[in-house]
Write a protein that holds these residues in place. Structure first.
Motif, PDB file in Angstrom:
ATOM      1  N   GLN A 242       1.017  -1.214  -0.123  1.00  0.00           N
ATOM      2  CA  GLN A 242       0.204  -0.086   0.239  1.00  0.00           C
ATOM      3  C   GLN A 242       0.899   1.754   0.379  1.00  0.00           C
ATOM      4  O   GLN A 242       0.618   2.457  -0.339  1.00  0.00           O
ATOM      5  CB  GLN A 242      -0.948   0.084   0.931  1.00  0.00           C
ATOM      6  N   HIS A 243       2.255   1.200   0.863  1.00  0.00           N
ATOM      7  CA  HIS A 243       3.471   2.666   0.815  1.00  0.00           C
ATOM      8  C   HIS A 243       4.228   2.546  -0.795  1.00  0.00           C
ATOM      9  O   HIS A 243       4.660   3.256  -0.916  1.00  0.00           O
ATOM     10  CB  HIS A 243       3.608   2.104   2.029  1.00  0.00           C
ATOM     11  N   GLU A 244       3.496   1.439  -1.541  1.00  0.00           N
ATOM     12  CA  GLU A 244       4.312   1.510  -3.075  1.00  0.00           C
ATOM     13  C   GLU A 244       3.849   2.137  -3.943  1.00  0.00           C
ATOM     14  O   GLU A 244       2.778   2.766  -4.091  1.00  0.00           O
ATOM     15  CB  GLU A 244       4.921   0.500  -3.492  1.00  0.00           C
ATOM     16  N   ASP A 245       4.513   2.733  -4.637  1.00  0.00           N
ATOM     17  CA  ASP A 245       4.390   3.980  -6.050  1.00  0.00           C
ATOM     18  C   ASP A 245       3.550   2.549  -7.082  1.00  0.00           C
ATOM     19  O   ASP A 245       4.905   1.718  -7.785  1.00  0.00           O
ATOM     20  CB  ASP A 245       4.978   4.609  -6.680  1.00  0.00           C
ATOM     21  N   PHE A 246       2.225   2.869  -7.038  1.00  0.00           N
ATOM     22  CA  PHE A 246       1.934   1.681  -8.499  1.00  0.00           C
ATOM     23  C   PHE A 246       1.995   1.642  -9.502  1.00  0.00           C
ATOM     24  O   PHE A 246       1.217   1.222 -10.375  1.00  0.00           O
ATOM     25  CB  PHE A 246       0.292   1.774  -7.740  1.00  0.00           C
ATOM     26  N   HIS A 247       2.578   3.058  -9.701  1.00  0.00           N
ATOM     27  CA  HIS A 247       2.989   3.155 -10.948  1.00  0.00           C
ATOM     28  C   HIS A 247       4.176   2.883 -11.619  1.00  0.00           C
ATOM     29  O   HIS A 247       4.471   2.490 -12.141  1.00  0.00           O
ATOM     30  CB  HIS A 247       2.721   4.887 -11.663  1.00  0.00           C
ATOM     31  N   ASP A 248       4.770   2.094 -10.226  1.00  0.00           N
ATOM     32  CA  ASP A 248       6.544   1.273 -10.545  1.00  0.00           C
ATOM     33  C   ASP A 248       5.724   0.415 -11.455  1.00  0.00           C
ATOM     34  O   ASP A 248       4.911  -0.513 -10.404  1.00  0.00           O
ATOM     35  CB  ASP A 248       6.968   1.011  -9.009  1.00  0.00           C
ATOM     36  N   PRO A 249       6.539  -0.496 -12.662  1.00  0.00           N
ATOM     37  CA  PRO A 249       6.289  -1.471 -13.539  1.00  0.00           C
ATOM     38  C   PRO A 249       6.730  -2.631 -12.610  1.00  0.00           C
ATOM     39  O   PRO A 249       5.697  -3.644 -12.298  1.00  0.00           O
ATOM     40  CB  PRO A 249       7.652  -1.433 -14.496  1.00  0.00           C
ATOM     41  N   LEU A 250       7.780  -2.857 -11.705  1.00  0.00           N
ATOM     42  CA  LEU A 250       7.742  -3.845 -10.889  1.00  0.00           C
ATOM     43  C   LEU A 250       6.360  -3.940  -9.891  1.00  0.00           C
ATOM     44  O   LEU A 250       6.050  -5.245  -9.645  1.00  0.00           O
ATOM     45  CB  LEU A 250       9.029  -3.582  -9.852  1.00  0.00           C
ATOM     46  N   VAL A 251       6.522  -3.072  -9.446  1.00  0.00           N
ATOM     47  CA  VAL A 251       5.041  -2.860  -8.310  1.00  0.00           C
ATOM     48  C   VAL A 251       3.286  -3.382  -8.899  1.00  0.00           C
ATOM     49  O   VAL A 251       2.722  -4.296  -8.404  1.00  0.00           O
ATOM     50  CB  VAL A 251       4.732  -2.107  -7.793  1.00  0.00           C
TER      51      VAL A 251
END
Length: 176
Positions: A156-165
């Motif tokens: 939930q605290h990650e960047d959802f636009h990060d390709p790996l996430v």
């Protein structure tokens, strides 16, 4: 850091599964005696990761890793005086009231640390911090899958636009 031939020549060989031939304190003494201030700052940046993980260990009432920049007493003082660690550590501790909430959302602190280090450094260190961050994302996704948890909550605290996430989140309904 390619200019430290002496350091490289005095370090004992490492073998997986065996104790290293030098203790941490002696290694740090070698670093302080032979490295430039700029390169010592890079070592300190890596040890700050251990310090942050040690704050998490203190919250869990677990034993700390003594290879950080700060010992247990210094960590306690740092958290009370709000110094010696990045500001986002103290912000996190203040914004959440219970220890359970602090632990549940501690990934936010680690994410902030990795993002800061990835911006600050280039070359090997940038790659190292990126690797550590990506490894944590993959592990969180794998753990969520194995435990039947919602990966979106774990990340939930990650960047959802990060390709790996995004890729880890897309795997949530995959059979394996």
């Amino acid at each position: 850091m390619g200019k430290y031939f002496f350091l490289g020549s005095v370090l004992p060989p490492l073998k997986v599964g065996n104790e290293p031939g030098i203790i941490f304190e002696d290694l740090m003494t070698l670093f302080r005696d032979n490295m430039s201030a700029a390169d010592l700052e890079k070592v300190k940046a890596i040890l700050t990761y251990i310090d942050i993980k040690n704050v998490q260990s203190l919250l869990k009432k677990e034993e700390i890793d003594h290879r950080g920049n700060l010992n247990e007493k210094e960590l306690d003082e740092a958290t009370v005086n709000q110094s010696g660690l990045p500001a986002y550590v103290f912000e996190h501790l203040e914004e959440t009231e219970s220890v359970q909430e602090q632990l549940r959302h501690f990934s936010k602190v680690l994410i902030a640390y990795f993002k800061e280090m990835e911006k600050k450094y280039r070359g090997f260190l940038k790659g190292y911090f990126r690797f550590e961050h990506e490894w944590r994302v993959l592990l969180a996704g794998y753990r969520a899958k194995k435990l039947g948890l919602e990966p979106g909550m774990e990340l939930q605290h990650e960047d959802f636009h990060d390709p790996l996430v995004a890729q880890v989140l897309a795997q949530k309904d995959a059979p394996f």
